[in-house]
Write a protein that holds these residues in place. Structure first.
Motif, mmCIF file in Angstrom:
data_model
loop_
_atom_site.group_PDB
_atom_site.id
_atom_site.type_symbol
_atom_site.label_atom_id
_atom_site.label_comp_id
_atom_site.label_asym_id
_atom_site.label_seq_id
_atom_site.Cartn_x
_atom_site.Cartn_y
_atom_site.Cartn_z
ATOM 1 N N TYR A 28 -8.623 0.083 3.516
ATOM 2 C CA TYR A 28 -7.765 1.252 3.639
ATOM 3 C C TYR A 28 -8.590 2.507 3.907
ATOM 4 O O TYR A 28 -9.601 2.760 3.264
ATOM 5 C CB TYR A 28 -6.929 1.450 2.375
ATOM 6 C CG TYR A 28 -6.058 2.680 2.458
ATOM 7 C CD1 TYR A 28 -4.891 2.663 3.208
ATOM 8 C CD2 TYR A 28 -6.430 3.864 1.822
ATOM 9 C CE1 TYR A 28 -4.103 3.794 3.324
ATOM 10 C CE2 TYR A 28 -5.649 5.005 1.932
ATOM 11 C CZ TYR A 28 -4.486 4.967 2.680
ATOM 12 O OH TYR A 28 -3.711 6.084 2.801
ATOM 13 N N ASN A 29 -8.120 3.280 4.864
ATOM 14 C CA ASN A 29 -8.809 4.522 5.201
ATOM 15 C C ASN A 29 -7.753 5.521 5.664
ATOM 16 O O ASN A 29 -7.351 5.550 6.817
ATOM 17 C CB ASN A 29 -9.842 4.292 6.310
ATOM 18 C CG ASN A 29 -10.638 5.559 6.595
ATOM 19 O OD1 ASN A 29 -10.690 6.463 5.767
ATOM 20 N ND2 ASN A 29 -11.246 5.612 7.773
ATOM 21 N N GLY A 30 -7.244 6.302 4.715
ATOM 22 C CA GLY A 30 -6.195 7.256 5.061
ATOM 23 C C GLY A 30 -5.817 8.099 3.862
ATOM 24 O O GLY A 30 -6.507 8.110 2.837
ATOM 25 N N ASP A 31 -4.711 8.817 3.985
ATOM 26 C CA ASP A 31 -4.204 9.674 2.913
ATOM 27 C C ASP A 31 -3.292 8.841 2.017
ATOM 28 O O ASP A 31 -2.196 8.439 2.455
ATOM 29 C CB ASP A 31 -3.424 10.839 3.528
ATOM 30 C CG ASP A 31 -2.920 11.818 2.462
ATOM 31 O OD1 ASP A 31 -2.904 11.454 1.268
ATOM 32 O OD2 ASP A 31 -2.527 12.940 2.839
ATOM 33 N N PRO A 32 -3.699 8.527 0.785
ATOM 34 C CA PRO A 32 -2.891 7.645 -0.072
ATOM 35 C C PRO A 32 -1.521 8.223 -0.399
ATOM 36 O O PRO A 32 -0.540 7.486 -0.484
ATOM 37 C CB PRO A 32 -3.748 7.482 -1.325
ATOM 38 C CG PRO A 32 -4.660 8.672 -1.333
ATOM 39 C CD PRO A 32 -4.922 8.987 0.103
ATOM 40 N N ASP A 33 -1.446 9.549 -0.566
ATOM 41 C CA ASP A 33 -0.159 10.174 -0.882
ATOM 42 C C ASP A 33 0.822 10.044 0.283
ATOM 43 O O ASP A 33 2.000 9.741 0.089
ATOM 44 C CB ASP A 33 -0.350 11.636 -1.240
ATOM 45 C CG ASP A 33 -1.170 11.813 -2.513
ATOM 46 O OD1 ASP A 33 -1.062 10.934 -3.397
ATOM 47 O OD2 ASP A 33 -1.915 12.808 -2.614
ATOM 48 N N THR A 38 5.434 7.037 2.757
ATOM 49 C CA THR A 38 5.930 6.152 3.821
ATOM 50 C C THR A 38 6.429 4.835 3.238
ATOM 51 O O THR A 38 7.491 4.323 3.615
ATOM 52 C CB THR A 38 4.822 5.880 4.848
ATOM 53 O OG1 THR A 38 4.402 7.118 5.440
ATOM 54 C CG2 THR A 38 5.302 4.931 5.934
ATOM 55 N N ALA A 39 5.661 4.274 2.289
ATOM 56 C CA ALA A 39 6.038 3.007 1.664
ATOM 57 C C ALA A 39 7.346 3.140 0.888
ATOM 58 O O ALA A 39 8.190 2.242 0.895
ATOM 59 C CB ALA A 39 4.923 2.527 0.739
ATOM 60 N N ASP A 53 3.264 -4.423 1.564
ATOM 61 C CA ASP A 53 1.981 -4.556 2.275
ATOM 62 C C ASP A 53 1.241 -3.223 2.294
ATOM 63 O O ASP A 53 0.018 -3.174 2.081
ATOM 64 C CB ASP A 53 2.225 -5.037 3.712
ATOM 65 C CG ASP A 53 2.668 -6.486 3.777
ATOM 66 O OD1 ASP A 53 2.479 -7.194 2.767
ATOM 67 O OD2 ASP A 53 3.226 -6.891 4.811
ATOM 68 N N THR A 54 1.966 -2.140 2.531
ATOM 69 C CA THR A 54 1.335 -0.809 2.563
ATOM 70 C C THR A 54 0.791 -0.435 1.191
ATOM 71 O O THR A 54 -0.348 0.053 1.064
ATOM 72 C CB THR A 54 2.362 0.247 3.019
ATOM 73 O OG1 THR A 54 2.823 -0.084 4.332
ATOM 74 C CG2 THR A 54 1.730 1.638 3.038
ATOM 75 N N LEU A 55 1.583 -0.656 0.152
ATOM 76 C CA LEU A 55 1.153 -0.320 -1.211
ATOM 77 C C LEU A 55 -0.077 -1.132 -1.621
ATOM 78 O O LEU A 55 -1.024 -0.592 -2.213
ATOM 79 C CB LEU A 55 2.304 -0.569 -2.188
ATOM 80 C CG LEU A 55 3.543 0.327 -2.006
ATOM 81 C CD1 LEU A 55 4.716 -0.215 -2.809
ATOM 82 C CD2 LEU A 55 3.234 1.764 -2.416
ATOM 83 N N SER A 56 -0.053 -2.423 -1.316
ATOM 84 C CA SER A 56 -1.201 -3.283 -1.659
ATOM 85 C C SER A 56 -2.450 -2.841 -0.911
ATOM 86 O O SER A 56 -3.573 -2.880 -1.446
ATOM 87 C CB SER A 56 -0.878 -4.744 -1.325
ATOM 88 O OG SER A 56 0.205 -5.202 -2.093
ATOM 89 N N HIS A 57 -2.270 -2.394 0.330
ATOM 90 C CA HIS A 57 -3.411 -1.945 1.126
ATOM 91 C C HIS A 57 -4.036 -0.685 0.523
ATOM 92 O O HIS A 57 -5.262 -0.550 0.441
ATOM 93 C CB HIS A 57 -2.950 -1.678 2.562
ATOM 94 C CG HIS A 57 -4.070 -1.552 3.542
ATOM 95 N ND1 HIS A 57 -3.935 -0.935 4.757
ATOM 96 C CD2 HIS A 57 -5.383 -1.964 3.477
ATOM 97 C CE1 HIS A 57 -5.078 -0.974 5.409
ATOM 98 N NE2 HIS A 57 -5.981 -1.587 4.656
ATOM 99 N N PHE A 71 5.124 1.396 -8.671
ATOM 100 C CA PHE A 71 6.190 1.264 -7.682
ATOM 101 C C PHE A 71 6.135 -0.102 -7.000
ATOM 102 O O PHE A 71 7.172 -0.718 -6.731
ATOM 103 C CB PHE A 71 6.098 2.374 -6.641
ATOM 104 C CG PHE A 71 7.265 2.401 -5.698
ATOM 105 C CD1 PHE A 71 8.528 2.787 -6.142
ATOM 106 C CD2 PHE A 71 7.114 2.022 -4.377
ATOM 107 C CE1 PHE A 71 9.605 2.802 -5.275
ATOM 108 C CE2 PHE A 71 8.197 2.040 -3.501
ATOM 109 C CZ PHE A 71 9.441 2.429 -3.948
ATOM 110 N N LEU A 72 4.933 -0.606 -6.737
ATOM 111 C CA LEU A 72 4.778 -1.947 -6.168
ATOM 112 C C LEU A 72 5.405 -2.985 -7.101
ATOM 113 O O LEU A 72 6.155 -3.872 -6.666
ATOM 114 C CB LEU A 72 3.299 -2.256 -5.940
ATOM 115 C CG LEU A 72 2.964 -3.685 -5.484
ATOM 116 C CD1 LEU A 72 3.593 -3.984 -4.126
ATOM 117 C CD2 LEU A 72 1.441 -3.892 -5.434
#
Length: 421
Positions: A28-33, A38-39, A53-57, A71-72
């Protein structure tokens, strides 16, 4: 040999570079918030797998971002994947036991997984950290109700109201529990059949008293009939014993000393819940007039959303062969199981459902050609204390003593039940 190694070296270097690039792409390489938001949108728009998938990433880089993990886990609960959810909730609480929202979500997960005793134990642990917390007491009451202990649940919810009498959610829940504790009911049902020819109107009345226990329900009834200028009564008892989860029975016994009813009637049926909200049953009914009529029946029911469908055939062996009839019913529920509209259609006549239409001479005349349609409306008042019902039937039935000729039967039924503790 040396040349061969020299040739292989660039290939291995290329393979290592590709593997490294592939690994970097999956990290993962991005803005977690931003990704979390988005998730959430995906999850609330029925795209749960993409959200998970997004949350796990995100968690591959931020494993201690507890809001994301919580939330996951919650999405796993929504999908009834309770073991996965339990694992994620436990991971959070092992690191930070001060997260009340995680405790509540984890407890709800156990309730939804039909493990209310574990939920109660977890609530006790959480209340040591958050003493007398109203939200935790509320989920504790829910778990207690799911263990068939509504009195304990009522006591717990009362503790919430003692601290905050204006808590509307607790007030509503207390009302619901009070209604559930009304295990007794008294009911009256009256019906009249009006025939297009041959017969005068016929009346039927039922008085009943029922009690719900932890072992099942018991219903005592007195059935009264006025036909052919004669009055008659039948005394009847219905039992619905619980056997185990998803399995219960129906037992019936009725006695009378009048030609308007069978001298003796009895029956039994076994009901079993199946996956996909299905229920099946198999049983029999026996009616003893001057001779004995045996009826074999069963049903297939399906709950889908707020709707319920059922089909029930009847098979009645006799000297002239086996008579067959069937009924299809549909219910559309509203606020609860006692508020609904119903529709029914049946073909053929069964002595089980039409026993009031037969006298002694007609007891075995069951191959009549008949179509019947009905519509019913049922509702409650006074905080579900009173249950009312009305049903209208229209039947086109062959005349038993004049085969090939028919009459119309118009029926109206009204019912009222009063629930009390």
């Amino acid at each position: 040999m040396i040349f061969k190694k020299i040739v292989q070296l660039p290939f291995l270097l290329c393979f290592a570079m590709v593997f490294q690039i592939y690994g970097q792409e999956n990290k993962y390489n991005g803005d977690p918030d931003a990704s979390f938001e988005t998730a959430r949108k995906l999850a609330f728009n029925q795209q749960r797998k993409q959200a998970q998938d997004t949350l796990s990433h995100i968690l591959t880089k931020y494993p201690d971002y507890h809001d994301i993990r919580e939330f996951l886990a919650t999405t796993y609960s929504w999908d009834a994947d309770y073991k996965k959810a339990q694992k994620e909730f436990k991971s959070i609480l092992d690191k930070d036991s001060q997260r009340k929202s995680t405790w509540i979500a984890a407890i709800k997960n156990e309730i939804w997984a039909d493990k209310p005793y574990i939920a109660i134990e977890m609530t006790s642990q959480a209340l040591k950290i958050f003493p007398e917390d109203p939200e935790l007491l509320y989920v504790k009451a829910t778990a207690q109700e799911n263990t068939n202990n509504p009195l304990d649940a009522l006591s717990t919810i009362q503790a919430v109201l003692d601290k905050n009498p204006e808590d509307q959610k607790a007030q509503d829940y207390k009302i619901s529990l009070d209604q559930g504790l009304r295990n007794n009911s008294f009911g009256i049902k009256s019906s009249v059949d009006v025939y297009s020819k041959v017969f005068d109107p016929m009346q039927y009345h039922t008085l009943k008293l029922s009690r719900l226990t932890k072992y099942g329900s018991i219903i005592g009834k007195v059935n009264l009939s006025r036909r052919f200028n004669e009055n008659g009564a039948q005394f009847e008892v219905d039992l619905y014993p619980k056997i185990t989860k998803g399995l219960y029975a129906y037992l019936n016994l009725g006695l009378a000393n009048t030609f308007l009813f069978p001298d003796i009637r009895y029956g039994a049926e076994l009901y079993k819940s199946l996956p996909h909200s299905l229920e099946v049953s198999l049983g029999f009914r026996t009616l003893k007039y001057s001779s004995t009529t045996n009826i074999y029946t069963g049903a297939l029911g399906w709950y889908t959303g707020n709707s319920y469908w059922s089909i029930r055939p009847y098979f009645t062996p006799g000297d002239g062969g086996t008579s067959t009839s069937a009924a299809l019913n549909y219910r559309k529920y509203r606020s609860n199981a006692e508020n609904y509209i119903s529709f029914g259609y049946s073909m053929g006549v069964s002595p089980e459902i039409n026993q009031f239409k037969f006298d002694t001479a007609d007891a075995e005349i069951i191959n009549l050609k008949t179509q019947r349609f009905n519509i019913g409306y049922y509702f409650t008042t006074a905080k579900n204390k009173n249950a009312w019902g009305a049903q209208f039937d229209v039947a086109h039935q062959e005349i038993s003593f004049d085969p090939g000729n028919y009459f119309w039967i118009y029926s109206l039924s009204l019912s009222w039940d009063l629930k009390f503790k």
